[in-house]
Write a protein that holds these residues in place. Structure first.
Motif, PDB file in Angstrom:
ATOM      1  N   GLN A 110       4.637   5.666   7.350  1.00 51.66           N
ATOM      2  CA  GLN A 110       4.980   4.820   8.472  1.00 51.66           C
ATOM      3  C   GLN A 110       6.499   4.805   8.625  1.00 51.66           C
ATOM      4  OE1 GLN A 110       2.445   1.075   8.582  1.00 51.66           O
ATOM      5  NE2 GLN A 110       2.145   1.703   6.476  1.00 51.66           N
ATOM      6  N   LEU A 111       6.968   4.451   9.818  1.00 47.75           N
ATOM      7  CA  LEU A 111       8.403   4.531  10.085  1.00 47.75           C
ATOM      8  C   LEU A 111       9.219   3.592   9.222  1.00 47.75           C
ATOM      9  CD1 LEU A 111       8.463   4.726  13.998  1.00 47.75           C
ATOM     10  CD2 LEU A 111       8.496   6.597  12.343  1.00 47.75           C
ATOM     11  N   ASP A 112       8.586   2.555   8.671  1.00 46.11           N
ATOM     12  CA  ASP A 112       9.336   1.593   7.872  1.00 46.11           C
ATOM     13  C   ASP A 112       8.973   1.622   6.397  1.00 46.11           C
ATOM     14  OD1 ASP A 112       6.794   0.620   8.275  1.00 46.11           O
ATOM     15  OD2 ASP A 112       7.421  -1.478   8.451  1.00 46.11           O
ATOM     16  N   THR A 113       8.204   2.630   5.955  1.00 42.86           N
ATOM     17  CA  THR A 113       7.774   2.649   4.552  1.00 42.86           C
ATOM     18  C   THR A 113       7.813   4.033   3.901  1.00 42.86           C
ATOM     19  OG1 THR A 113       5.465   2.845   5.268  1.00 42.86           O
ATOM     20  CG2 THR A 113       6.263   0.630   4.808  1.00 42.86           C
ATOM     21  N   ARG A 114       8.156   5.071   4.643  1.00 40.93           N
ATOM     22  CA  ARG A 114       8.142   6.411   4.048  1.00 40.93           C
ATOM     23  C   ARG A 114       9.492   6.783   3.434  1.00 40.93           C
ATOM     24  NH1 ARG A 114       7.663   9.228   9.596  1.00 40.93           N
ATOM     25  NH2 ARG A 114       5.645   9.893   8.844  1.00 40.93           N
ATOM     26  N   GLY A 115      10.551   6.052   3.807  1.00 43.40           N
ATOM     27  CA  GLY A 115      11.898   6.470   3.434  1.00 43.40           C
ATOM     28  C   GLY A 115      12.201   6.445   1.958  1.00 43.40           C
ATOM     29  N   VAL A 116      11.500   5.597   1.184  1.00 47.88           N
ATOM     30  CA  VAL A 116      11.824   5.474  -0.236  1.00 47.88           C
ATOM     31  C   VAL A 116      11.603   6.791  -0.972  1.00 47.88           C
ATOM     32  CG1 VAL A 116       9.520   4.597  -0.857  1.00 47.88           C
ATOM     33  CG2 VAL A 116      11.511   4.046  -2.285  1.00 47.88           C
ATOM     34  N   LEU A 117      10.546   7.537  -0.608  1.00 46.42           N
ATOM     35  CA  LEU A 117      10.322   8.834  -1.260  1.00 46.42           C
ATOM     36  C   LEU A 117      11.411   9.829  -0.879  1.00 46.42           C
ATOM     37  CD1 LEU A 117       6.438   9.264  -1.010  1.00 46.42           C
ATOM     38  CD2 LEU A 117       7.794   8.584  -2.989  1.00 46.42           C
ATOM     39  N   ARG A 118      11.834   9.779   0.371  1.00 40.62           N
ATOM     40  CA  ARG A 118      12.888  10.692   0.814  1.00 40.62           C
ATOM     41  C   ARG A 118      14.219  10.343   0.152  1.00 40.62           C
ATOM     42  NH1 ARG A 118      13.469  12.679   7.074  1.00 40.62           N
ATOM     43  NH2 ARG A 118      14.793  14.491   6.680  1.00 40.62           N
ATOM     44  N   TYR A 119      14.445   9.068  -0.056  1.00 46.50           N
ATOM     45  CA  TYR A 119      15.693   8.620  -0.667  1.00 46.50           C
ATOM     46  C   TYR A 119      15.857   9.220  -2.062  1.00 46.50           C
ATOM     47  CZ  TYR A 119      19.343   5.421  -2.281  1.00 46.50           C
ATOM     48  OH  TYR A 119      20.514   4.900  -2.780  1.00 46.50           O
ATOM     49  N   PHE A 120      14.772   9.269  -2.817  1.00 45.74           N
ATOM     50  CA  PHE A 120      14.864   9.739  -4.200  1.00 45.74           C
ATOM     51  C   PHE A 120      14.545  11.216  -4.380  1.00 45.74           C
ATOM     52  CE2 PHE A 120      14.281   5.137  -5.052  1.00 45.74           C
ATOM     53  CZ  PHE A 120      15.421   4.943  -5.820  1.00 45.74           C
ATOM     54  N   THR A 121      13.923  11.869  -3.387  1.00 42.98           N
ATOM     55  CA  THR A 121      13.500  13.258  -3.585  1.00 42.98           C
ATOM     56  C   THR A 121      13.823  14.192  -2.424  1.00 42.98           C
ATOM     57  OG1 THR A 121      11.296  13.002  -2.587  1.00 42.98           O
ATOM     58  CG2 THR A 121      11.519  12.391  -4.912  1.00 42.98           C
ATOM     59  N   ASP A 122      14.268  13.648  -1.285  1.00 43.60           N
ATOM     60  CA  ASP A 122      14.481  14.414  -0.053  1.00 43.60           C
ATOM     61  C   ASP A 122      13.168  14.936   0.518  1.00 43.60           C
ATOM     62  OD1 ASP A 122      16.224  15.177   1.951  1.00 43.60           O
ATOM     63  OD2 ASP A 122      16.430  17.215   1.181  1.00 43.60           O
ATOM     64  N   TYR A 123      12.079  14.259   0.208  1.00 40.93           N
ATOM     65  CA  TYR A 123      10.756  14.659   0.683  1.00 40.93           C
ATOM     66  C   TYR A 123      10.366  13.800   1.874  1.00 40.93           C
ATOM     67  CZ  TYR A 123       5.644  15.384   0.628  1.00 40.93           C
ATOM     68  OH  TYR A 123       4.347  15.673   0.954  1.00 40.93           O
ATOM     69  N   TYR A 124      10.129  14.422   3.019  1.00 41.70           N
ATOM     70  CA  TYR A 124       9.668  13.733   4.217  1.00 41.70           C
ATOM     71  C   TYR A 124       8.155  13.597   4.128  1.00 41.70           C
ATOM     72  CZ  TYR A 124       8.664  12.896   9.187  1.00 41.70           C
ATOM     73  OH  TYR A 124       8.226  12.371  10.371  1.00 41.70           O
ATOM     74  N   LEU A 125       7.693  12.368   3.961  1.00 38.92           N
ATOM     75  CA  LEU A 125       6.266  12.116   3.821  1.00 38.92           C
ATOM     76  C   LEU A 125       5.577  12.321   5.168  1.00 38.92           C
ATOM     77  CD1 LEU A 125       4.003  11.130   1.968  1.00 38.92           C
ATOM     78  CD2 LEU A 125       4.611   8.787   2.584  1.00 38.92           C
ATOM     79  N   PRO A 126       4.718  13.341   5.302  1.00 36.54           N
ATOM     80  CA  PRO A 126       4.193  13.682   6.622  1.00 36.54           C
ATOM     81  C   PRO A 126       3.025  12.831   7.109  1.00 36.54           C
ATOM     82  CG  PRO A 126       3.534  15.330   5.015  1.00 36.54           C
ATOM     83  CD  PRO A 126       4.408  14.362   4.290  1.00 36.54           C
ATOM     84  N   VAL A 127       2.018  12.612   6.237  1.00 36.48           N
ATOM     85  CA  VAL A 127       0.809  11.925   6.719  1.00 36.48           C
ATOM     86  C   VAL A 127       0.275  10.940   5.683  1.00 36.48           C
ATOM     87  CG1 VAL A 127      -1.543  12.186   7.584  1.00 36.48           C
ATOM     88  CG2 VAL A 127       0.174  13.921   8.132  1.00 36.48           C
ATOM     89  N   PHE A 128      -0.096  11.438   4.504  1.00 36.62           N
ATOM     90  CA  PHE A 128      -0.875  10.645   3.565  1.00 36.62           C
ATOM     91  C   PHE A 128       0.014   9.905   2.569  1.00 36.62           C
ATOM     92  CE2 PHE A 128      -3.613  14.172   4.911  1.00 36.62           C
ATOM     93  CZ  PHE A 128      -4.703  13.462   5.392  1.00 36.62           C
ATOM     94  N   GLU A 129      -0.550   8.857   2.004  1.00 34.22           N
ATOM     95  CA  GLU A 129       0.110   8.107   0.940  1.00 34.22           C
ATOM     96  C   GLU A 129       0.311   9.029  -0.266  1.00 34.22           C
ATOM     97  OE1 GLU A 129      -1.224   3.912   0.314  1.00 34.22           O
ATOM     98  OE2 GLU A 129      -1.848   4.718  -1.640  1.00 34.22           O
ATOM     99  N   GLU A 130       1.531   9.049  -0.816  1.00 37.71           N
ATOM    100  CA  GLU A 130       1.815   9.897  -1.976  1.00 37.71           C
ATOM    101  C   GLU A 130       2.736   9.148  -2.930  1.00 37.71           C
ATOM    102  OE1 GLU A 130       1.093  14.373  -0.369  1.00 37.71           O
ATOM    103  OE2 GLU A 130       2.990  13.482   0.244  1.00 37.71           O
ATOM    104  N   TYR A 131       2.940   9.715  -4.131  1.00 35.37           N
ATOM    105  CA  TYR A 131       3.514   8.928  -5.216  1.00 35.37           C
ATOM    106  C   TYR A 131       4.556   9.725  -6.011  1.00 35.37           C
ATOM    107  CZ  TYR A 131      -1.056   7.164  -3.924  1.00 35.37           C
ATOM    108  OH  TYR A 131      -2.142   6.776  -3.197  1.00 35.37           O
TER     109      TYR A 131
END
Length: 373
Positions: free
Chosen positions: A26-47
């Motif tokens: 979601q636009l307000d919840t995917r950024g944390v993964l990108r912040y730590f890994t540079d990974y743009y979360l495309p669709v599904f919940e990931e960890y």
């Protein structure tokens, strides 16, 4: 990698062996993964699992894993078996913690992650002590680096450019959706990553989601008022926000006065953003101005008037009376106080600011007035 090291310092301070981070697309919840890994979360919940020695990314499927291998800054990528992802999604994450001998783990997922994952984690984490480190991560992300600040500046300019194009498509006889569609295409051609719009029109100013515009198919007429909200991200993933009121013809005097009051409240809030002071003082300063101008009672609760923004469209700190963070250089504030008039009109706007050592710098270059067509 430097950000992962910052997280490891938090782990050392808390005596934690690992931190588990989860994100949803979601636009307000995917950024944390990108912040730590540079990974743009495309669709599904990931960890993401970060230990004192390494980092592990848990992808939803092979497609996600292939994408992560190319762009994700982690040591190892694992695919969650389909049955686990659907019914016990945290099982592989907790099993990894146990394999590595972790006795304690921080968790960072908050409101954005499914109950399925949270319940699965709790069920499988027997023998591992856990601690919520979400607010520590929010504080880490709240202070932007010089590179982030440059991307934020770019995002502000980009959204203002899209607003100019959008306004060029607005006129009596045209529709909201046509303007949004044309401006969306223009934004994508200019390099936008993600788009977020809100639009609303009528004889009284009000805000609404784009879904309502799709249902109403409003055709603009003389005498209409129109709100447009843009929150688009630029390459690199950073967002900006604009809320602009447009009047089809000369606006009512009381609307112009209220818009001026909101602008004064914004500037008062920004002036209160001094290093070391509570962020709550920004909300209090804005409220004081609106009370003095007669738009609210002094005894009324101090409302939330904004938030930060970065890789997520909404980030901490909240600009609210109960916010516990203090102002630090590098914090970004989207300030949007609002007033409601006797006829039900909601008058608001949003401008962006950056906290610095000696005050607050306005990032936005928007007019302080209602746009009149």
């Amino acid at each position: 990698i430097a950000r992962q090291q910052s997280l490891r310092r938090i782990m050392a301070e808390r005596g934690l062996d690992a931190v588990c981070i989860a994100g949803s697309a979601q636009l307000d919840t995917r950024g944390v993964l990108r912040y730590f890994t540079d990974y743009y979360l495309p669709v599904f919940e990931e960890y993401l699992l970060i230990t004192r020695e390494g980092s592990f990314f848990f992808a939803h499927d092979g497609c996600g894993a292939d994408y992560a291998k190319k762009f994700c800054a982690v040591d190892e990528i694992k695919i969650i078996p389909e049955a686990d992802y659907n019914f016990d999604p945290a099982k592989p994450v907790v099993n990894m913690l146990k394999e590595l001998g972790c006795k304690s783990a921080g968790t960072c997922w908050g409101r954005q992650v499914s109950a399925g994952f949270c319940n699965s984690f709790a069920k499988n984490a027997e023998g591992i002590s856990t601690e919520d480190v979400s607010m520590s991560v929010h504080r880490l992300r709240a202070v932007k680096s010089p590179a982030e600040i440059e991307l934020l500046r770019e995002a502000v300019k980009f959204n203002e450019k899209i607003l100019d194009f959008y306004v060029s498509q607005t006129a009596a006889g045209k529709t909201e959706l046509d303007a949004v569609n044309k401006a969306s295409l223009y934004a994508l051609e200019q390099g936008a990553e993600d788009l977020y719009w809100m639009t609303a029109s009528g004889k009284t100013p009000s805000l609404a989601y784009l879904a309502a515009s799709r249902q109403q198919k409003h055709v603009w007429q003389r005498g209409d008022y129109h709100y447009v909200v843009l929150e688009h991200s630029v390459p690199g993933g950073y967002y900006s926000e604009i809320t602009q009121l447009v009047s089809f013809g000369k606006p009512k005097k009381e609307y112009e006065e209220a818009y001026k009051a909101v602008t004064e409240a914004q500037k008062a809030a920004a002036s209160a953003a001094r290093t070391g002071e509570p962020v709550s003082k920004l909300a209090e300063a804005s409220h004081k101005v609106l009370c003095e101008l007669g738009y609210c009672a002094k005894e009324s609760p101090v409302p939330c008037i904004g938030h930060s923004q970065g890789l997520d469209a909404w980030e901490f700190p909240r600009i609210a009376a109960d916010e516990t963070m203090t102002v630090q250089p590098g914090m970004r504030f989207n300030i949007h106080p609002a007033v409601v008039l006797p006829d039900g009109a909601k008058i608001t706007s949003c401008q962006s600011w950056l906290a610095a050592e000696n005050g607050c710098e306005q990032l936005s270059s928007l007019s302080d007035e209602i746009i009149v067509l």
